[in-house]
Design an enzyme around this catalytic site. Structure first.
Site, mmCIF file in Angstrom:
data_model
loop_
_atom_site.group_PDB
_atom_site.id
_atom_site.type_symbol
_atom_site.label_atom_id
_atom_site.label_comp_id
_atom_site.label_asym_id
_atom_site.label_seq_id
_atom_site.Cartn_x
_atom_site.Cartn_y
_atom_site.Cartn_z
ATOM 1 N N SER A 139 0.856 -1.190 0.000
ATOM 2 C CA SER A 139 0.000 0.000 0.000
ATOM 3 C C SER A 139 0.889 1.236 0.000
ATOM 4 C CB SER A 139 -0.842 0.003 1.277
ATOM 5 O OG SER A 139 -1.582 1.208 1.393
ATOM 6 N N TYR A 152 -1.801 -0.834 10.580
ATOM 7 C CA TYR A 152 -2.003 -1.181 9.159
ATOM 8 C C TYR A 152 -0.730 -0.883 8.367
ATOM 9 C CZ TYR A 152 -3.950 -1.201 4.418
ATOM 10 O OH TYR A 152 -4.185 -1.469 3.090
HETATM 11 P P1 NDP Z 1 -11.815 -5.521 -0.181
HETATM 12 O O1 NDP Z 1 -12.324 -5.382 1.205
HETATM 13 O O2 NDP Z 1 -12.748 -5.286 -1.313
HETATM 14 O O3 NDP Z 1 -11.160 -6.964 -0.377
HETATM 15 C C1 NDP Z 1 -10.482 -7.628 0.647
HETATM 16 C C2 NDP Z 1 -10.391 -9.081 0.269
HETATM 17 O O4 NDP Z 1 -9.607 -9.772 1.254
HETATM 18 C C3 NDP Z 1 -11.746 -9.762 0.208
HETATM 19 O O5 NDP Z 1 -11.822 -10.542 -0.968
HETATM 20 C C4 NDP Z 1 -11.762 -10.666 1.428
HETATM 21 O O6 NDP Z 1 -12.471 -11.872 1.154
HETATM 22 C C5 NDP Z 1 -10.275 -10.970 1.576
HETATM 23 N N1 NDP Z 1 -9.942 -11.431 2.919
HETATM 24 C C6 NDP Z 1 -10.015 -10.756 4.083
HETATM 25 N N2 NDP Z 1 -9.664 -11.559 5.110
HETATM 26 C C7 NDP Z 1 -9.360 -12.775 4.567
HETATM 27 C C8 NDP Z 1 -8.946 -14.015 5.089
HETATM 28 N N3 NDP Z 1 -8.754 -14.202 6.406
HETATM 29 N N4 NDP Z 1 -8.734 -15.042 4.236
HETATM 30 C C9 NDP Z 1 -8.929 -14.881 2.906
HETATM 31 N N5 NDP Z 1 -9.325 -13.728 2.339
HETATM 32 C C10 NDP Z 1 -9.543 -12.692 3.169
HETATM 33 O O7 NDP Z 1 -10.578 -4.541 -0.275
HETATM 34 P P2 NDP Z 1 -9.468 -4.261 -1.407
HETATM 35 O O8 NDP Z 1 -9.776 -4.959 -2.646
HETATM 36 O O9 NDP Z 1 -9.279 -2.809 -1.401
HETATM 37 O O10 NDP Z 1 -8.197 -4.919 -0.709
HETATM 38 C C11 NDP Z 1 -7.292 -5.798 -1.357
HETATM 39 C C12 NDP Z 1 -5.893 -5.499 -0.872
HETATM 40 O O11 NDP Z 1 -5.511 -4.196 -1.293
HETATM 41 C C13 NDP Z 1 -5.715 -5.503 0.645
HETATM 42 O O12 NDP Z 1 -4.504 -6.162 0.972
HETATM 43 C C14 NDP Z 1 -5.625 -4.044 0.996
HETATM 44 O O13 NDP Z 1 -4.908 -3.830 2.183
HETATM 45 C C15 NDP Z 1 -4.908 -3.507 -0.225
HETATM 46 N N6 NDP Z 1 -5.017 -2.074 -0.461
HETATM 47 C C16 NDP Z 1 -6.229 -1.497 -0.715
HETATM 48 C C17 NDP Z 1 -6.330 -0.136 -0.908
HETATM 49 C C18 NDP Z 1 -7.637 0.551 -1.099
HETATM 50 O O14 NDP Z 1 -7.676 1.802 -1.054
HETATM 51 N N7 NDP Z 1 -8.728 -0.139 -1.352
HETATM 52 C C19 NDP Z 1 -5.124 0.718 -0.903
HETATM 53 C C20 NDP Z 1 -3.908 0.005 -0.665
HETATM 54 C C21 NDP Z 1 -3.861 -1.343 -0.466
HETATM 55 P P3 NDP Z 1 -13.431 -12.683 2.163
HETATM 56 O O15 NDP Z 1 -13.981 -11.694 3.145
HETATM 57 O O16 NDP Z 1 -14.478 -13.263 1.255
HETATM 58 O O17 NDP Z 1 -12.544 -13.723 2.760
#
Ligand code: NDP
Length: 244
Positions: A139, A152
């Site tokens: 990030s 975070y």
């Molecule tokens: P979302 O909340 O849309 O997606 C998060 C994903 O992580 C979901 O598919 C969720 O699936 C999965 N997840 C969470 N916990 C678990 C677990 N224990 N096991 C398996 N899967 C898990 O957010 P983003 O798409 O934004 O996030 C994706 C990545 O991007 C993250 O690492 C986030 O930190 C990073 N990021 C995002 C930014 C933003 O502004 N959006 C900026 C910078 C980085 P489920 O709940 O179905 O398991």
């Protein structure tokens, strides 16, 4: 991407979902991993039907066993793992003084240990084949720190540095490593925030910036993977043009 197989964790929404759609569209075999199976099934139905195949596997990345099973499932289905996109993550931002210790634990478990579980599950396979690519979502918060993002940011700094270390260790192989560092992207990520002060401040600031779409990050992932085998894109930072 025809004939290539990519595993995507956190594929049930946001950046993972968009990346899955992008790679399926490019003809790759895509293995979708997350906990919400209804979302994965809906996504598979939507993006399957191209040159490659789409498979789903319920996976909690905090479970080393489940992530190992994900890798084994992929090899059984498609014969090999070409790419792992270690993308699952959580962002329950909070001020340290509010001691949301359960949320700190969850971030460490998913954002750091989940990534390590992914690395452990695919690295021996990739080194044996002398081919493969591991990408991890860090990030902009893994480069800079703001009030409320201490833990975070700590997790995102950690995975960025782990990827850098891995890259140095596998430098003499054909295994490639990439950290993707997005700025603000419009996804469900902020829904885990429970700290009232953070929510209040976010609301106050709201509107000053236009976030990216998940497709913008999927494009960056595709760029890194789609390079010739001898080109290793180690780090990509993508942020909204008007993000400070
Ligand atoms: P979302 O909340 O849309 O997606 C998060 C994903 O992580 C979901 O598919 C969720 O699936 C999965 N997840 C969470 N916990 C678990 C677990 N224990 N096991 C398996 N899967 C898990 O957010 P983003 O798409 O934004 O996030 C994706 C990545 O991007 C993250 O690492 C986030 O930190 C990073 N990021 C995002 C930014 C933003 O502004 N959006 C900026 C910078 C980085 P489920 O709940 O179905 O398991």
């Amino acid at each position: 991407m025809t004939g290539k197989t990519i595993i995507i964790t956190g594929a049930s929404s946001g950046i993972g979902e968009a990346t899955a759609a992008r790679f399926a569209n490019e003809g790759a075999n895509v293995v979708l991993a997350a906990r919400r199976m209804d979302r994965l099934e809906e996504l598979k139905n939507r993006i399957d039907g191209g040159a490659g195949s789409v498979a789903i596997k319920k996976t909690d990345v905090t479970s080393r066993e489940q992530v190992q099973e994900l890798a084994e499932f992929t090899i059984k289905e498609f014969g090999q793992i070409d790419v792992l996109f270690n993308n699952a993550g959580l962002m329950p931002l909070s001020l340290m003084k509010n001691t949301k210790v359960d949320e700190w634990d969850k971030m460490v478990d998913v954002n750091i240990k989940g990534v390590l579980n992914g690395l452990a599950a695919v690295l021996p396979h990739m080194l044996e084949r002398n081919s493969g690519h591991i990408l991890t979502t860090s990030s902009v918060a893994g480069h800079e720190i703001n009030p409320g993002s201490a833990v975070y940011s700590g997790t995102k700094f950690a995975v960025r540095i782990i990827m850098e270390g891995l890259g140095k260790e596998v430098a003499e192989s054909n295994v490639r490593t990439t950290s993707i560092s997005p700025g603000a992207v419009q996804t469900e990520l902020t829904e885990t925030i429970t700290d009232e002060e953070i929510l209040f401040n976010m609301k106050k600031r709201g509107g000053s910036m236009t976030p990216l779409n998940s497709d913008d990050i999927a494009e960056a992932v595709f760029y890194a993977v789609n390079q010739p085998e001898n080109v290793d894109v180690n780090e990509i930072i993508v942020r909204p043009a008007n993000q400070g």
